[in-house]
Design a protein around this motif. Sequence first.
Motif, PDB file in Angstrom:
ATOM      1  N   PHE A 180      30.071  97.129  67.177  1.00 38.84           N
ATOM      2  CA  PHE A 180      28.789  97.201  66.203  1.00 38.84           C
ATOM      3  C   PHE A 180      27.447  96.877  67.496  1.00 38.84           C
ATOM      4  N   VAL A 181      26.730  97.449  67.266  1.00 45.86           N
ATOM      5  CA  VAL A 181      25.501  97.390  68.061  1.00 45.86           C
ATOM      6  C   VAL A 181      24.171  96.877  67.400  1.00 45.86           C
ATOM      7  N   ASP A 182      23.808  96.076  68.434  1.00 45.80           N
ATOM      8  CA  ASP A 182      22.465  95.141  67.330  1.00 45.80           C
ATOM      9  C   ASP A 182      21.113  96.064  68.240  1.00 45.80           C
ATOM     10  N   LEU A 183      20.357  96.293  67.046  1.00 47.29           N
ATOM     11  CA  LEU A 183      19.462  96.851  66.961  1.00 47.29           C
ATOM     12  C   LEU A 183      17.674  96.408  68.132  1.00 47.29           C
ATOM     13  N   ASP A 184      17.920  94.947  67.108  1.00 46.57           N
ATOM     14  CA  ASP A 184      16.981  94.762  67.764  1.00 46.57           C
ATOM     15  C   ASP A 184      17.152  93.583  69.378  1.00 46.57           C
ATOM     16  N   ARG A 185      18.570  93.651  70.018  1.00 47.15           N
ATOM     17  CA  ARG A 185      19.176  92.605  71.066  1.00 47.15           C
ATOM     18  C   ARG A 185      19.192  94.373  71.717  1.00 47.15           C
ATOM     19  N   ASP A 186      19.778  95.537  71.412  1.00 47.34           N
ATOM     20  CA  ASP A 186      20.614  96.292  72.723  1.00 47.34           C
ATOM     21  C   ASP A 186      19.376  97.423  72.300  1.00 47.34           C
ATOM     22  N   LEU A 187      19.033  97.419  71.346  1.00 43.00           N
ATOM     23  CA  LEU A 187      17.885  99.027  71.671  1.00 43.00           C
ATOM     24  C   LEU A 187      17.122  98.525  71.324  1.00 43.00           C
ATOM     25  N   ALA A 188      16.131  97.494  71.918  1.00 42.05           N
ATOM     26  CA  ALA A 188      14.715  97.135  72.271  1.00 42.05           C
ATOM     27  C   ALA A 188      14.517  96.150  73.487  1.00 42.05           C
ATOM     28  N   GLY A 189      13.304  96.426  73.457  1.00 44.21           N
ATOM     29  CA  GLY A 189      13.101  95.215  74.962  1.00 44.21           C
ATOM     30  C   GLY A 189      11.575  93.867  73.603  1.00 44.21           C
ATOM     31  N   PRO A 190      11.888  93.052  74.249  1.00 46.25           N
ATOM     32  CA  PRO A 190      11.557  91.719  73.672  1.00 46.25           C
ATOM     33  C   PRO A 190       9.958  91.977  73.222  1.00 46.25           C
ATOM     34  N   PRO A 191      10.054  91.939  71.637  1.00 49.49           N
ATOM     35  CA  PRO A 191       8.839  92.364  71.279  1.00 49.49           C
ATOM     36  C   PRO A 191       7.173  91.410  71.768  1.00 49.49           C
ATOM     37  N   GLY A 192       6.270  92.536  71.831  1.00 47.52           N
ATOM     38  CA  GLY A 192       4.778  91.703  72.480  1.00 47.52           C
ATOM     39  C   GLY A 192       4.053  93.232  72.308  1.00 47.52           C
ATOM     40  N   PRO A 193       2.298  93.192  72.989  1.00 47.49           N
ATOM     41  CA  PRO A 193       1.472  94.290  73.078  1.00 47.49           C
ATOM     42  C   PRO A 193       2.417  95.779  73.073  1.00 47.49           C
ATOM     43  N   ALA A 194       3.151  95.492  73.944  1.00 48.57           N
ATOM     44  CA  ALA A 194       3.951  97.042  74.313  1.00 48.57           C
ATOM     45  C   ALA A 194       4.687  97.544  72.634  1.00 48.57           C
ATOM     46  N   GLY A 195       5.170  96.652  71.571  1.00 47.28           N
ATOM     47  CA  GLY A 195       5.133  96.853  70.171  1.00 47.28           C
ATOM     48  C   GLY A 195       6.562  96.088  69.987  1.00 47.28           C
ATOM     49  N   ARG A 196       6.637  96.227  68.683  1.00 49.62           N
ATOM     50  CA  ARG A 196       7.656  95.305  68.152  1.00 49.62           C
ATOM     51  C   ARG A 196       9.233  95.966  68.275  1.00 49.62           C
ATOM     52  N   HIS A 197       9.884  96.766  68.846  1.00 50.86           N
ATOM     53  CA  HIS A 197      10.508  97.580  68.947  1.00 50.86           C
ATOM     54  C   HIS A 197      10.445  97.968  70.416  1.00 50.86           C
ATOM     55  N   PRO A 198       9.969  98.098  71.576  1.00 52.32           N
ATOM     56  CA  PRO A 198       9.306  98.585  72.815  1.00 52.32           C
ATOM     57  C   PRO A 198      10.575  99.114  73.608  1.00 52.32           C
TER      58      PRO A 198
END
Length: 295
Positions: free
Chosen positions: A67-85
């Motif tokens: 299992f690969v977690d999209l929010d944890r493994d495929l994105a940085g923390p949400p912020g001004p760069a976007g919800r899934h930078p």
Amino acid sequence: MNDERTPLPHGGISGQTGGVHPLVDAPALERLLRRDPPPILLDVRWHLAGPPGAESYRKGHLPGAVFVDLDRDLAGPPGPAGRHPLPEPEAFEAAMRRAGVSGAAQVIVYDDADSTAAARLWWTLRYFGHEQVRVLDGGYHGWVEGGREVTTDVPAPAPGDFVARPGRLPVLDAAGAAALAGDGVLLDARAAERYRGENEPVDPVAGHIPGAVNAPTSGNVGVDGRFLPPELLRERFAKLGATDALDVGAYCGSGVTAAHEILALTIAGVPAALYVGSWSNWVADPSNPVATGEN
């Protein structure tokens, strides 16, 4: 699509897929899994609303899948760069090594059915330099519909040696997206009502980037979640002005479904850049213009 090495259509981005079609169907995957070594399987089921993907994974997954977690493994923390930078290279490298990904290994990724989340993993692996990655067309549902084996056993893969080398696929920032909307073709992959600004369930501002053309990702697949044939995808995108004769880019709400658009464009033989920050990054800057209604 039952050939294990179906070539891309003429004009496709063959260098971006190692000359191999980016999709694989369930029968072909069954044959690949009988090889030694078998491909690495990554389960990236993810739901914007509903039960977490990890819960679906625990209830049943393809044998050997990690299992690969999209929010944890495929994105940085949400912020001004976007919800899934984009994730930091070191973080993505560590996540893929934990999943057993190595430099020369073939990787097959899947989600529930329509490849929305799987496309983000496909794109992210390609962006960070892993060429041998393909998406299971039809996902988990396509696998089980033929009575194929699933399991609740959680594998413990040997650590991989994947090295993240960012920049292997084209990306856009806000300025690049704005320029492309005027000089090329910028596709908005969200549902039509979000594009028109009639409904915005996630981001604080409704509407679209001025000049963008609406191309919902739901139009890339059939009712079974499988991608349309290349010729139909080429026809669909050509009607929207997106051909390999122009610069093309795509965005969505946070850079997830837009990766699905990039995958569909790749199948159609149209190179395209991803605006990773997408609408969530665009509206973080109040000076960016917003359009509503039809383009």
